[in-house]
Design an enzyme around this catalytic site. Structure first.
Site, PDB file in Angstrom:
ATOM      1  N   LYS A  95      -5.776 -20.945  10.632  1.00  0.00           N
ATOM      2  CA  LYS A  95      -6.701 -22.075  10.754  1.00  0.00           C
ATOM      3  C   LYS A  95      -8.147 -21.606  10.680  1.00  0.00           C
ATOM      4  CE  LYS A  95      -3.548 -25.233  11.092  1.00  0.00           C
ATOM      5  NZ  LYS A  95      -3.336 -26.183   9.972  1.00  0.00           N
ATOM      6  N   LEU A 152      -0.477 -31.874  20.011  1.00  0.00           N
ATOM      7  CA  LEU A 152      -0.407 -33.234  19.494  1.00  0.00           C
ATOM      8  C   LEU A 152       0.839 -33.950  20.013  1.00  0.00           C
ATOM      9  CD1 LEU A 152      -1.447 -32.748  15.751  1.00  0.00           C
ATOM     10  CD2 LEU A 152      -2.833 -33.655  17.620  1.00  0.00           C
ATOM     11  N   ARG A 196       3.960 -34.578  -2.424  1.00  0.00           N
ATOM     12  CA  ARG A 196       5.038 -34.006  -3.226  1.00  0.00           C
ATOM     13  C   ARG A 196       6.227 -34.943  -3.358  1.00  0.00           C
ATOM     14  NH1 ARG A 196       5.011 -28.352  -0.028  1.00  0.00           N
ATOM     15  NH2 ARG A 196       4.513 -29.829   1.632  1.00  0.00           N
ATOM     16  N   TYR A 244      -1.117 -18.172  13.735  1.00  0.00           N
ATOM     17  CA  TYR A 244      -1.482 -19.574  13.480  1.00  0.00           C
ATOM     18  C   TYR A 244      -2.982 -19.788  13.626  1.00  0.00           C
ATOM     19  CZ  TYR A 244      -1.392 -24.679  13.789  1.00  0.00           C
ATOM     20  OH  TYR A 244      -1.610 -26.027  13.576  1.00  0.00           O
ATOM     21  N   GLY A 278       2.802 -36.238   7.014  1.00  0.00           N
ATOM     22  CA  GLY A 278       2.930 -35.725   8.371  1.00  0.00           C
ATOM     23  C   GLY A 278       2.614 -36.815   9.384  1.00  0.00           C
ATOM     24  N   THR A 324       0.186 -37.133  11.726  1.00  0.00           N
ATOM     25  CA  THR A 324      -1.212 -37.565  11.718  1.00  0.00           C
ATOM     26  C   THR A 324      -1.540 -38.276  10.416  1.00  0.00           C
ATOM     27  OG1 THR A 324      -1.871 -35.721  13.156  1.00  0.00           O
ATOM     28  CG2 THR A 324      -3.620 -36.818  11.899  1.00  0.00           C
ATOM     29  N   LEU A 381      -3.013 -31.646   6.315  1.00  0.00           N
ATOM     30  CA  LEU A 381      -1.881 -30.884   5.807  1.00  0.00           C
ATOM     31  C   LEU A 381      -1.678 -29.606   6.622  1.00  0.00           C
ATOM     32  CD1 LEU A 381       0.263 -30.521   3.559  1.00  0.00           C
ATOM     33  CD2 LEU A 381      -1.477 -29.270   2.255  1.00  0.00           C
ATOM     34  N   GLY A 382      -0.449 -29.396   7.047  1.00  0.00           N
ATOM     35  CA  GLY A 382      -0.129 -28.183   7.788  1.00  0.00           C
ATOM     36  C   GLY A 382       1.355 -28.118   8.052  1.00  0.00           C
TER      37      GLY A 382
END
Length: 217
Positions: free
Chosen positions: A126, A149, A34, A122, A10, A12, A70-71
């Site tokens: 979290k 972000l 992955r 969401y 990702g 970040t 991870l998200g």
């Protein structure tokens, strides 16, 4: 130090990997992904894993500090169940493996407004994840709660549009506390957090992330 990372592909995560590879304090950087990374470095160790089969990789989660950025989004995941699996289940399993292997320091990217009792899906996800990781009682746990972000080459239309609006308002002194956070600044704050050796749980929110990234250089 030896770093362990999930979410390395990702925005970040990519910045985090880059900064850790450049940091002389880190001798090894292990990523659990992955698909292969388009990065080559003698310090980098890439583990291609199936997150549905933690029994095949959990013994590899051994090091000094574990990072998770991870998200996903509901649009990318395709369904709420699929998003929950990525945002909560995969993260929680990684954290559990780290704890079982005596990793003392865990650093998590969550989100502003995270609350397991929230009516927003969401924020609820979290919040659930934060609680699951807190229950593991790491020697040191740092949770970052960024707002919007600022990702390089983002294809998230709503995010890009929202960031432009906030940046425009910032010019007039409005919404300064909510200015978009560049992912490389968030990554820097995460690296800094790994070098502060203390015990307990810390939560770092919104604008404080900017000062955290600067103060601990």
């Amino acid at each position: 130090m030896k770093a362990l990372i999930i979410g390395a592909t990702g925005a970040t995560g990519k910045d985090l990997v880059h900064q850790l590879l450049q940091d002389p304090d880190f001798k090894e950087v292990h990523v659990f992904v992955r698909k292969p990374l388009k990065v080559e470095n003698e310090k980098l160790k890439v583990h291609l894993v199936d997150f549905e089969k933690p029994e095949e990789w959990k013994n590899l989660v051994k090091g000094d500090v574990a990072f998770s950025s991870l998200g996903t989004t509901l649009k990318v995941a395709g369904s709420k169940d699929a998003q929950r699996k990525i945002d909560v289940d995969y993260n929680a399993q990684f954290a559990k493996s780290a704890k079982e292997n005596n990793v003392e320091d865990f650093i998590l990217v969550s989100a502003y407004g995270a609350d397991r009792n929230s009516n927003m899906f969401y924020s609820k996800l979290k919040g659930e994840l934060e609680e699951k990781i807190k229950e593991l009682h790491f020697n040191q746990l740092t949770i970052f709660q960024p707002g919007m972000l600022e990702r390089k080459s983002s294809d998230r239309f709503a995010e890009v549009a929202g960031a432009k609006v906030i940046i425009f308002l910032n010019k007039f002194g409005l919404l300064k506390s909510q200015k978009p956070l560049p992912t490389n600044i968030l990554a820097k704050a995460m690296v800094n957090a790994s070098k502060i050796k203390s015990k307990g749980y810390s939560k770092i929110k919104l604008g404080n992330i900017f000062s955290f990234a600067e103060k601990h250089n």
